[in-house]
Design an enzyme around this catalytic site. Structure first.
Site, PDB file in Angstrom:
ATOM      1  N   GLY A   1      10.332   8.763  97.724  1.00  0.00           N
ATOM      2  CA  GLY A   1       9.344   9.579  96.424  1.00  0.00           C
ATOM      3  C   GLY A   1       8.234  10.264  96.460  1.00  0.00           C
ATOM      4  O   GLY A   1       7.155   9.333  97.924  1.00  0.00           O
TER       5      GLY A   1
ATOM      6  N   THR B   1       3.704   9.305  95.736  1.00  0.00           N
ATOM      7  CA  THR B   1       3.378   8.083  96.271  1.00  0.00           C
ATOM      8  C   THR B   1       2.977   7.160  95.105  1.00  0.00           C
ATOM      9  O   THR B   1       3.118   6.210  94.869  1.00  0.00           O
ATOM     10  CB  THR B   1       1.765   8.671  97.015  1.00  0.00           C
TER      11      THR B   1
ATOM     12  N   GLU C   1      12.282   3.488 107.711  1.00  0.00           N
ATOM     13  CA  GLU C   1      13.823   3.445 108.213  1.00  0.00           C
ATOM     14  C   GLU C   1      14.504   4.060 109.478  1.00  0.00           C
ATOM     15  O   GLU C   1      13.270   4.057 110.248  1.00  0.00           O
ATOM     16  CB  GLU C   1      14.075   4.685 106.999  1.00  0.00           C
TER      17      GLU C   1
ATOM     18  N   CYS D   1       8.805  16.730 103.128  1.00  0.00           N
ATOM     19  CA  CYS D   1       8.133  15.489 103.003  1.00  0.00           C
ATOM     20  C   CYS D   1       6.850  14.895 104.877  1.00  0.00           C
ATOM     21  O   CYS D   1       5.790  15.364 104.403  1.00  0.00           O
ATOM     22  CB  CYS D   1       7.946  14.196 103.096  1.00  0.00           C
TER      23      CYS D   1
ATOM     24  N   GLU E   1       9.347   4.918 101.295  1.00  0.00           N
ATOM     25  CA  GLU E   1       8.701   6.233 101.964  1.00  0.00           C
ATOM     26  C   GLU E   1       7.601   7.542 101.101  1.00  0.00           C
ATOM     27  O   GLU E   1       8.449   7.542 100.334  1.00  0.00           O
ATOM     28  CB  GLU E   1       9.884   6.872 103.087  1.00  0.00           C
TER      29      GLU E   1
ATOM     30  N   THR F   1       4.103   7.039  92.662  1.00  0.00           N
ATOM     31  CA  THR F   1       5.592   6.680  91.709  1.00  0.00           C
ATOM     32  C   THR F   1       6.100   5.338  92.915  1.00  0.00           C
ATOM     33  O   THR F   1       6.779   4.059  92.690  1.00  0.00           O
ATOM     34  CB  THR F   1       6.993   7.642  91.620  1.00  0.00           C
TER      35      THR F   1
ATOM     36  N   ASN G   1      13.584  16.800  97.493  1.00  0.00           N
ATOM     37  CA  ASN G   1      13.698  17.797  98.430  1.00  0.00           C
ATOM     38  C   ASN G   1      14.966  18.024  99.320  1.00  0.00           C
ATOM     39  O   ASN G   1      15.767  19.053 100.257  1.00  0.00           O
ATOM     40  CB  ASN G   1      12.783  17.673  98.577  1.00  0.00           C
TER      41      ASN G   1
HETATM   42  P1  NAD Z   1       9.042  10.667  92.554  1.00  0.00           P
HETATM   43  O1  NAD Z   1       8.709   9.847  93.144  1.00  0.00           O
HETATM   44  O2  NAD Z   1       9.001  11.482  91.165  1.00  0.00           O
HETATM   45  O3  NAD Z   1      10.468  11.012  92.190  1.00  0.00           O
HETATM   46  C1  NAD Z   1      11.782  10.010  93.118  1.00  0.00           C
HETATM   47  C2  NAD Z   1      12.665   9.744  92.791  1.00  0.00           C
HETATM   48  O4  NAD Z   1      12.328   8.110  92.125  1.00  0.00           O
HETATM   49  C3  NAD Z   1      13.466  10.036  92.073  1.00  0.00           C
HETATM   50  O5  NAD Z   1      14.873  10.050  91.776  1.00  0.00           O
HETATM   51  C4  NAD Z   1      12.607   9.865  90.762  1.00  0.00           C
HETATM   52  O6  NAD Z   1      13.782   9.360  89.452  1.00  0.00           O
HETATM   53  C5  NAD Z   1      12.969   7.304  90.592  1.00  0.00           C
HETATM   54  N1  NAD Z   1      11.653   7.672  89.611  1.00  0.00           N
HETATM   55  C6  NAD Z   1      10.842   8.268  89.624  1.00  0.00           C
HETATM   56  N2  NAD Z   1       9.514   7.476  88.894  1.00  0.00           N
HETATM   57  C7  NAD Z   1      10.237   6.760  88.492  1.00  0.00           C
HETATM   58  C8  NAD Z   1       9.734   4.973  88.616  1.00  0.00           C
HETATM   59  N3  NAD Z   1       8.465   5.077  87.745  1.00  0.00           N
HETATM   60  N4  NAD Z   1      10.605   3.795  88.900  1.00  0.00           N
HETATM   61  C9  NAD Z   1      12.085   3.892  89.457  1.00  0.00           C
HETATM   62  N5  NAD Z   1      11.883   5.478  90.109  1.00  0.00           N
HETATM   63  C10 NAD Z   1      11.281   6.191  89.661  1.00  0.00           C
HETATM   64  O7  NAD Z   1       9.099  12.008  93.842  1.00  0.00           O
HETATM   65  P2  NAD Z   1       9.909  13.337  93.766  1.00  0.00           P
HETATM   66  O8  NAD Z   1       9.241  14.810  93.175  1.00  0.00           O
HETATM   67  O9  NAD Z   1      11.617  13.445  93.737  1.00  0.00           O
HETATM   68  O10 NAD Z   1      10.471  13.914  95.114  1.00  0.00           O
HETATM   69  C11 NAD Z   1       8.606  15.120  96.209  1.00  0.00           C
HETATM   70  C12 NAD Z   1       7.667  13.331  96.770  1.00  0.00           C
HETATM   71  O11 NAD Z   1       9.011  12.891  97.650  1.00  0.00           O
HETATM   72  C13 NAD Z   1       6.955  14.548  97.751  1.00  0.00           C
HETATM   73  O12 NAD Z   1       5.266  13.294  97.382  1.00  0.00           O
HETATM   74  C14 NAD Z   1       7.755  14.067  99.130  1.00  0.00           C
HETATM   75  O13 NAD Z   1       6.662  13.608 100.101  1.00  0.00           O
HETATM   76  C15 NAD Z   1       7.837  12.539  98.901  1.00  0.00           C
HETATM   77  N6  NAD Z   1       9.256  12.180 100.085  1.00  0.00           N
HETATM   78  C16 NAD Z   1       8.879  11.133 100.777  1.00  0.00           C
HETATM   79  C17 NAD Z   1       9.673  11.174 101.792  1.00  0.00           C
HETATM   80  C18 NAD Z   1       9.699  10.626 103.225  1.00  0.00           C
HETATM   81  O14 NAD Z   1      10.349   9.545 103.914  1.00  0.00           O
HETATM   82  N7  NAD Z   1       8.031   9.928 103.542  1.00  0.00           N
HETATM   83  C19 NAD Z   1      10.634  12.210 102.152  1.00  0.00           C
HETATM   84  C20 NAD Z   1      11.421  13.110 100.954  1.00  0.00           C
HETATM   85  C21 NAD Z   1      10.038  13.021 100.375  1.00  0.00           C
END
Ligand code: NAD
Length: 481
Positions: free
Chosen positions: A226, A228, A461, A282, A248, A230, A150
């Site tokens: 990423g 929750t 962070e 997020c 996060e 994951t 994002n």
């Molecule tokens: P995602 O969890 O699908 O992927 C995030 C990253 O993790 C990607 O690089 C992906 O390839 C990798 N990944 C996926 N599965 C994995 C696994 N099993 N093991 C290791 N790595 C893995 O998330 P997304 O769809 O890319 O992002 C959206 C999510 O991120 C939303 O839920 C959003 O709220 C969250 N987010 C949180 C913050 C925060 O600071 N809390 C900031 C931005 C986004």
């Protein structure tokens, strides 16, 4: 069409398996590049290169490590326009937003942690019994940084900068959906002459490259942003290996609007909080709770402004709502709008796929959508949608507002809108969230702790929190009396 490469040991190289993944432009639905579908072998190479670089990098003085980060910041700033266009093409976000927020923030992250590299200090605790403690903080070794789609370069640099500043070497895995700016950043590392192996960027899918990185026995810590689900998978794999973890995760953030708010700025800012980056931040406020006395006035004004949002080609300077990142995400968001209808919600505006013509006829756009009439406990109000969809709910008392606000499994961010200062402090103290804004939203000071409670994550962070995460503390106690 361009083939992107991994950046390992200072060189751009193709994946060991010769597997590739298509990268799409969300605004058009067309394939624009291919990215390595990296596996265990690629991660192995990157981890080996990182450990080879570690002795020299970790013994480089902090001031010098900071100078490397400053050099990279200057190069990112020089290429701001190119990087902003790449970010918009990869993610679907308005190019003006990438130009104003994403890329400048990447520059700021690098500069901020460049300064931290030389200013981070160890603590000392004197004891009345005649002893003194001092705490040594050493880099962890090789660490993994996994970032989402994002805010691609923004969150990539938010992780790698403190990790490098502390003297660690890094294997980073950006999102496979938006790899372009991390790839361009690799090119800038080569141009700057960053020592080989200090930073490695391995592209690929989460369950392949991501899991291999998390499970690698020589990766000492994982910083992950990423979803929750994951995060839970990563925690389960990393815990038996006792790795340091920073998670996060997602949010379902409440926006609390009281009848005594300053109406005009409240409507303007809560609109931004709901729909900036198509709601794919997020921190976005996706549940707007409004004191009943103000409800009708707020709703009518809010909906009128949502209808006026300009949804165009993200490359247009005036675009305010771009495309969603992928076809799968588009279907997920449309599915939630359908669910809201089934749960009895009334769609006040939006509610479907948006058709943006011309070059973007096949793009993945969703109309900014506002829904009312849903119960606090329904799935639409409980689960993260992560798109341009918000719900409005009236409340009758401060207690009820707090109960609604806290009534989800998440606890990332919240905002409070009121001119009653005592109320703002009182409510802020009761909210279960890591980040609480009062009469503002996403006003970010890079020194403050950033992270969530409950299912929004673990660890913080930002500022010294990040520097502490990326170092191991060893206490030395000396008795002199
Ligand atoms: P995602 O969890 O699908 O992927 C995030 C990253 O993790 C990607 O690089 C992906 O390839 C990798 N990944 C996926 N599965 C994995 C696994 N099993 N093991 C290791 N790595 C893995 O998330 P997304 O769809 O890319 O992002 C959206 C999510 O991120 C939303 O839920 C959003 O709220 C969250 N987010 C949180 C913050 C925060 O600071 N809390 C900031 C931005 C986004």
């Amino acid at each position: 069409m361009k083939d992107l490469a991994n950046y390992i040991d200072g060189r751009l190289i193709p994946p060991a398996s010769s597997g590739w993944l298509d990268v799409f432009e969300p605004a058009t639905g067309a394939i624009q590049a291919r990215v390595p579908d990296s596996r265990k072998d690629d991660i192995e190479r990157a981890v080996t290169a990182a450990w080879q670089a570690f002795p020299a990098w970790s013994s480089t003085p902090g001031l010098e490590r900071g100078q490397w980060l400053l050099r990279l910041a200057d190069l990112v700033e020089r290429d701001l326009e190119k990087l902003a266009q790449a970010e918009s093409m990869d993610n679907g976000k308005p190019v003006s937003l990438a130009r104003k927020v994403d890329i400048p923030r990447a520059v700021a992250n690098l500069r901020f942690f460049a300064a931290a590299a030389s200013q981070f200090a160890s603590e000392s605790h004197a004891m009345e019994s005649g002893a003194i403690n001092y705490t040594l903080r050493s880099p962890l070794g090789v660490v993994g940084c996994i970032s989402p789609w994002n805010l691609p370069l923004y969150l990539f640099t938010w992780k790698i900068a403190p990790a490098l500043a502390c003297g660690n070497c890094v294997v980073a895995k950006p999102s496979e959906l938006t790899p372009m700016t991390a790839y361009l950043f690799s090119e800038l590392c080569m141009e700057a002459g960053l020592p080989p192996g200090v930073l490695n960027v391995v592209h690929g899918l989460g369950p392949n490259a991501g899991t291999a990185l998390v499970e690698h026995p020589q990766v000492k810590a994982v910083s992950f942003t990423g979803g929750t689900r994951t995060g839970a998978d990563i925690a389960a794999r990393a815990a038996p290996k006792f790795k340091k973890l920073s998670l996060e995760l997602g949010g379902k953030n409440p926006t609390l609007v009281f009848a005594d708010c300053d109406f005009e700025p409240t409507v303007a800012e809560t609109l931004r909080a709901a729909f900036l980056n198509q709601g794919e931040i997020c921190l976005c406020g996706s549940r707007i709770l409004i004191e009943r006395g103000l409800y009708a006035r707020f709703r009518d004004e809010f909906v009128a402004r949502v209808r006026a949002l300009r949804q165009t080609d993200p490359m247009d300077e005036n675009c305010e709502q771009g495309a969603l990142v992928s076809e799968a995400h588009l279907q997920k968001v449309l599915g939630y709008i359908e669910l809201a209808r089934k749960e009895g919600g009334k769609i006040l505006c939006g509610g479907g796929r948006a058709m943006v013509g011309g070059r973007c006829a096949n793009g993945w756009f969703v109309e900014p959508t506002v829904i009312e009439g849903l119960a606090a406990e329904c799935r639409t109000n409980q689960e993260e949608i992560f798109g341009p969809v918000v719900t409005l709910m009236p409340f009758d008392s401060e207690d009820q507002a707090v109960a609604y606000a806290n009534g989800t499994p998440y606890g990332l961010a919240a905002s409070i809108w009121s001119q009653n200062t005592s109320r703002c402090h009182r409510v802020a103290a009761r909210l279960e969230a890591g980040l609480i804004w009062v009469n503002c939203w996403m006003l970010r000071d890079l020194r403050v702790p950033m992270g969530g409670v409950k299912q929004s994550g673990n660890g913080r962070e930002g500022g010294w929190e990040a520097m502490r995460f990326f170092t191991e503390a060893r206490n030395v106690c000396i008795k002199y009396a």
